[in-house]
Structures are given as structure tokens and as C-alpha cells.
Enzyme design. Structure first.
Site, short mmCIF file in Angstrom:
data_model
loop_
_atom_site.label_atom_id
_atom_site.label_comp_id
_atom_site.label_asym_id
_atom_site.label_seq_id
_atom_site.Cartn_x
_atom_site.Cartn_y
_atom_site.Cartn_z
N ARG A 1 29.76 38.19 34.16
CA ARG A 1 30.49 38.63 34.57
C ARG A 1 30.10 40.13 34.05
NH1 ARG A 1 34.57 39.70 30.10
NH2 ARG A 1 36.82 40.74 30.96
N HIS B 1 31.72 42.09 37.24
CA HIS B 1 32.56 43.51 36.61
C HIS B 1 32.04 45.16 37.50
CE1 HIS B 1 35.52 42.88 32.96
NE2 HIS B 1 34.79 41.78 33.80
N VAL C 1 34.40 47.43 40.31
CA VAL C 1 34.61 48.20 39.54
C VAL C 1 33.88 49.64 40.41
CG1 VAL C 1 35.39 50.30 37.75
CG2 VAL C 1 35.55 48.24 37.76
N GLY D 1 31.97 49.91 42.76
CA GLY D 1 30.89 49.30 43.97
C GLY D 1 29.63 49.07 43.27
N SER E 1 26.67 51.04 37.67
CA SER E 1 27.87 52.11 36.72
C SER E 1 28.33 51.07 35.37
CB SER E 1 28.65 52.34 37.31
OG SER E 1 29.39 51.32 38.25
N ASN F 1 41.90 43.00 27.46
CA ASN F 1 40.61 43.19 26.77
C ASN F 1 39.32 43.37 28.05
OD1 ASN F 1 37.97 43.10 25.54
ND2 ASN F 1 38.46 42.08 23.88
N PRO G 1 41.33 42.42 38.33
CA PRO G 1 43.02 41.93 38.24
C PRO G 1 43.01 41.40 36.51
CG PRO G 1 41.70 41.14 39.81
CD PRO G 1 40.42 42.23 38.97
N THR H 1 33.66 28.08 35.38
CA THR H 1 32.90 27.12 35.42
C THR H 1 31.77 27.33 33.91
OG1 THR H 1 31.51 25.40 36.59
CG2 THR H 1 30.99 27.16 36.90
N ASP I 1 36.33 26.11 30.50
CA ASP I 1 36.54 25.40 31.70
C ASP I 1 36.05 23.90 31.03
OD1 ASP I 1 35.39 22.51 33.33
OD2 ASP I 1 33.35 23.38 33.90
N SER J 1 32.90 20.62 31.25
CA SER J 1 31.39 21.60 30.84
C SER J 1 31.33 22.74 30.97
CB SER J 1 30.62 20.71 32.17
OG SER J 1 31.27 21.49 32.96
N ASP K 1 28.87 23.86 37.27
CA ASP K 1 29.34 22.93 38.65
C ASP K 1 30.98 22.59 39.00
OD1 ASP K 1 31.87 22.03 36.04
OD2 ASP K 1 29.66 20.62 35.18
#
Ligand code: HEM
Ligand code: NAG
Ligand code: NAG
Ligand code: NAG
Ligand code: NAG
Length: 362
Positions: free
Chosen positions: A73, A77, A81, A83, A87, A105, A176, A207, A252, A255, A260
Site C-alpha cells: 500500500r 500511495h 500522490v 509520483g 515522498s 483515514n 480515490p 487480496t 479478502d 485467503s 491470489d
């Protein structure tokens, strides 16, 4: 009669061809590589780079598999944001650990930021300060996918670290919300030259990992989202007894820690967690892609790898742009003792003005 039947089946044949050739429009060829990046960038400067990262993460995931989701993640991010310039890693970034209550959040796992700094320390010990934090984040995301059971893929390298963090407003505008429908998501991604195939493939990142009640309570309160499976909803109501409870649940359910194609199986069963997930199946523009990924994990892996390599090159800094950050959490030159060379001092004063300006908009 006969002619109308054949017209009908011709129409179906057309639909079939249309859906199989147009819905997944990307060619099988790997996405183009941005000028300034290459697969061999560190071959002479830090030949062990990728094995250092993989070995360290393999060890770290044995203690905390959730870190894999956190790292994936962070890369997403970072890229969305301003590129993929690292940053997001800077203290003071609106999606970093300093703004925990930004609505929605945007909090990323603190363990992921720490892991990137730990990786950099291990890399620096072997190679010196030659590898950017943005490249470490991109490689860590790749290994998070692979070590969780997903595809392995080559990451073009040579990103430089940005000199300014995104403001809170810029962060909110670039990411988004989980309450978005496909119309909103497609519009947001098209600004980054990402299409419906990319949207569905990249959403497959869900996933692994978790979400907080606040990210999906719009689907429970004041009333249940009718596109949601009833027994799934029942479980979510017990996890989130009020619209403000702060529990988490897995993204998910089939699993939760394995990379997957079960995320897509969830969607087909109306057990996607966020509106932004489930609408991929509700909306006719993306439903067929979801169904194909649910039925064909290899296809999903192939498309995910292509799309994340594309995402990983969004507005990258290369060459002499930016810097190689010494500490991924702070820009160079922020230290009291300071080892700044003149060139960096020059960039510094210029960037300070930029930062002051962008802060004025907050
Ligand atoms: C398409 C738009 C997307 C939206 C609206 C979205 C939204 C979210 C939200 C709201 C959360 C949970 C935050 C929380 O409640 O704690 C989350 C988690 C996560 N997202 Fe996304 N996301 C999107 C795309 C992506 C992409 C492209 C990736 C990576 C390829 C990704 C990977 C993840 C992962 C791995 C987690 C779990 C993080 C953890 O467990 O710490 N997401 N996402
Ligand atoms: C935001 O997320 C963090 C951890 O990711 C969590 O501790 C905090 O409670 C969340 N805040 C809200 C308002 O959901
Ligand atoms: C999608 O969401 C936007 C913004 O909330 C809304 O205006 C639009 O009507 C929605 N579109 C569909 C097809 O639901
Ligand atoms: C969720 O949080 C509530 C309090 O808001 C708590 O009573 C409940 O036991 C939690 N449920 C789960 C499944 O964690
Ligand atoms: C990097 O910077 C952060 C934030 O200023 C600090 O807490 C951390 O100790 C630094 N790490 C190293 C290795 O200097």
C-alpha cells in the site's frame, strides 16, 4: 425466424469477440520503460540489492505477514500522490504517520515505514548510499506480492527521491476514496493514464491486508448496501456495531494473507469490502474483467504485474533530479551536522520556497 435467430447469434458472437478483445485491451507485451529507468540500474553500483531486500523481507514477514500488505500500500500511495518519488515516506507527509486522522483515514502502517528504513540501512552497509528510497519502496512492494504467493516481476529502477512531501489536500485529491464507484475510479485513474484493465488488476492488491470500519461503514449505515451478500453483511455488522467503531477486518475473506485471485471470487460472491471493490463487479464496464480474473489466476497475475510496473513509473524523478535520501523519513540537509555538498544546498533553497508555497494552500 431463421434469419432473426442467426442475427441474434451473430450478435452474441460479436459480443463475445467484443468482450474478450476489448475489455482487456493491453497487449501482452510488457509496458514501456520510462527514459532514465532500467532493469540493470544498480548492477554495478549495488549488485546484491534485490537479494538483500528479499532475504530481509522474507525474515520480517515470518514475524508479521501484515507488513506485506503495509508495504504494497505504501508503494501505491507513493505513486498516486505526486509520483513514485518516495515522498510518502517523509515525516510530515499527509499519508504518513503524522496525520493519523485525515479523513478518509489515510494512515499507512508505521511498521512499513520502519521496514523501509531498516532495508535502507542494510543496503547502505553493503553498497553505500546509492539506492533511492523510492526504488526500495517499489522493490519492497514487489517482494510483498511475491513472498505472499503472487507473481514475481522485474522492476525498472533508477527513481530518485523527491524533495517535498505532498500537502494534505493534494493527498486527499490524489487518492480515490473507498466509497467511490467505478465512474469516479475510472476518471481518477484516467488522469494517470491508467485504464479499466489497470483499475481491476491493481484493485487485486486488496487480496491481502485489512480495512477499518470507517472505510466501509457507508455500506452498513444507515442501511445495508443491497449489493452486499447478506451473511457477509451480518459479519460486518458484528465487527462494526456502530458506524464509528474502530475495528478492522480482512479485505479478502477467503485467503486474507495470500496473494491470489480470491479477491475476485469474493467480488463475484458480493463479498467485496469497499464500495470501490464491489462496484467493479456491479458495473458493466468492469464486470467481465472481474469474472475473468476470478476464473483465471494466471491471467490476473500477468495483468497485475503489467499494471503495477506501469503504476510504478508514474511521474518518476530520474537522472540528477531529486536526491538519494540518506534517511527515507527526512530530506537530506535536515540534519544538524549535515554533510551537504554545494549542489544540494542550491536545490535546497529553491525547494524551501516551493514547500513554503504549497504549505500556504493547506
Ligand atoms: C482503486 C482505488 C483504491 C482504493 C479506493 C483503495 C482504498 C483502500 C482503503 C480504504 C484501505 C483500507 C484503509 C483502512 O481502512 O485502514 C486500503 C487498504 C489496502 N490497499 Fe487499497 N485502495 C485502492 C487501490 C489499491 C492499490 C492499487 C493497491 C496496490 C496495488 C492497494 C493495496 C492495498 C493494500 C495492500 C491494503 C491493506 C493495507 C494494510 O493491511 O495495511 N490498494 N485500500
Ligand atoms: C486510522 O487508522 C489507524 C491505523 O491504521 C487506526 O489506529 C485509527 O484508529 C484509524 N482512525 C480512524 C478514525 O478510523
Ligand atoms: C458515482 O458517484 C458519483 C459521485 O458520488 C455520482 O455523482 C454518480 O451518480 C455515481 N454514478 C453511478 C453510476 O452510480
Ligand atoms: C468491535 O468493536 C466493538 C466496540 O466498538 C467491540 O465490542 C467488539 O467486540 C469488536 N468486535 C470484533 C469482532 O472485534
Ligand atoms: C530517520 O529519521 C527519523 C525521523 O526523523 C528518525 O526517527 C530516525 O531515527 C532516523 N533514522 C536514522 C537511521 O537515522
Amino acid at each position: 425466424m431463421a434469419s432473426s435467430t442467426s442475427t441474434l447469434s451473430l450478435f452474441h458472437l460479436f459480443l463475445f469477440i467484443f468482450s474478450s478483445s476489448v475489455l482487456l485491451t493491453q497487449s501482452q507485451a510488457p509496458p514501456p520503460i520510462t527514459q532514465g529507468l532500467s532493469f540493470t540500474f544498480y548492477d554495478s553500483k549495488c549488485p546484491k540489492l534485490e537479494s538483500i531486500i528479499r532475504a530481509n523481507l522474507k525474515k520480517a514477514f515470518k514475524k508479521d505477514i501484515g507488513l506485506a500488505a503495509g508495504l504494497l500500500r505504501v508503494h501505491f500511495h507513493d505513486c498516486f500522490v505526486q509520483g513514485c518519488d518516495g515522498s510518502v515516506l517523509l515525516d510530515g507527509s499527509a499519508s504518513g504517520p503524522s496525520e493519523k486522522d485525515a479523513p478518509p483515514n489515510l494512515t499507512l502502517r508505521p511498521s512499513a515505514f520502519k521496514a523501509i528504513n531498516d532495508l535502507r540501512a542494510a543496503i547502505d552497509k553493503k553498497c553505500g548510499r546509492v539506492v533511492s528510497c523510492a526504488d526500495v519502496a517499489a522493490l519492497a512492494a514487489r517482494d510483498s506480492v511475491f513472498l505472499s504467493g503472487g507473481p514475481d516481476y522485474k522492476v525498472p529502477l533508477g527513481r530518485r527521491d523527491g524533495l517535498s512531501f505532498a500537502t494534505r489536500d493534494a493527498t486527499l485529491a490524489s487518492l480515490p476514496a473507498p466509497t467511490s464507484n467505478v465512474t469516479v475510479l475510472l476518471k481518477a485513474l484516467s488522469k494517470l493514464n491508467l485504464n479499466a484493465d489497470d483499475l481491476v488488476a491493481l484493485s487485486g492488491g486488496h487480496t491481502i491486508g485489512i480495512g477499518h470500519c470507517s472505510s466501509f461503514s457507508d455500506r452498513l449505515y444507515p442501511s445495508r448496501d443491497s449489493t452486499m451478500d447478506q451473511s457477509f453483511a451480518k459479519n460486518l455488522y458484528s465487527t462494526c456495531p456502530t458506524s464509528t467503531s474502530s475495528n478492522t477486518t480482512v479485505l479478502d475473506l477467503r485467503s486474507p494473507n495470500a496473494f491470489d485471485n480470491n479477491y475476485f471470487v469474493d467480488l463475484v460472491n458480493r463479498q467485496g469490502l469497499f464500495t470501490s471493490d464491489q462496484d467493479l463487479y456491479s458495473d458493466a464496464r468492469t464486470r467481465e474483467i472481474v469474472k475473468r480474473f476470478a476464473a483465471d489466476e494466471r491471467l490476473f497475475f500477468e495483468r497485475f504485474a503489467a499494471s503495477i510496473v506501469k503504476m510504478g513509473q508514474l511521474s518518476v524523478l530520474t537522472g540528477k533530479q531529486g536526491e538519494i535520501r540518506e534517511n527515507c523519513s527526512v530530506r537530506n540537509g535536515r540534519k544538524v551536522d549535515g554533510d551537504d555538498d554545494e549542489e544540494e544546498e542550491g536545490i535546497w533553497s529553491l525547494v524551501d520556497d516551493e514547500v513554503v508555497q504549497s504549505l500556504a494552500f493547506e
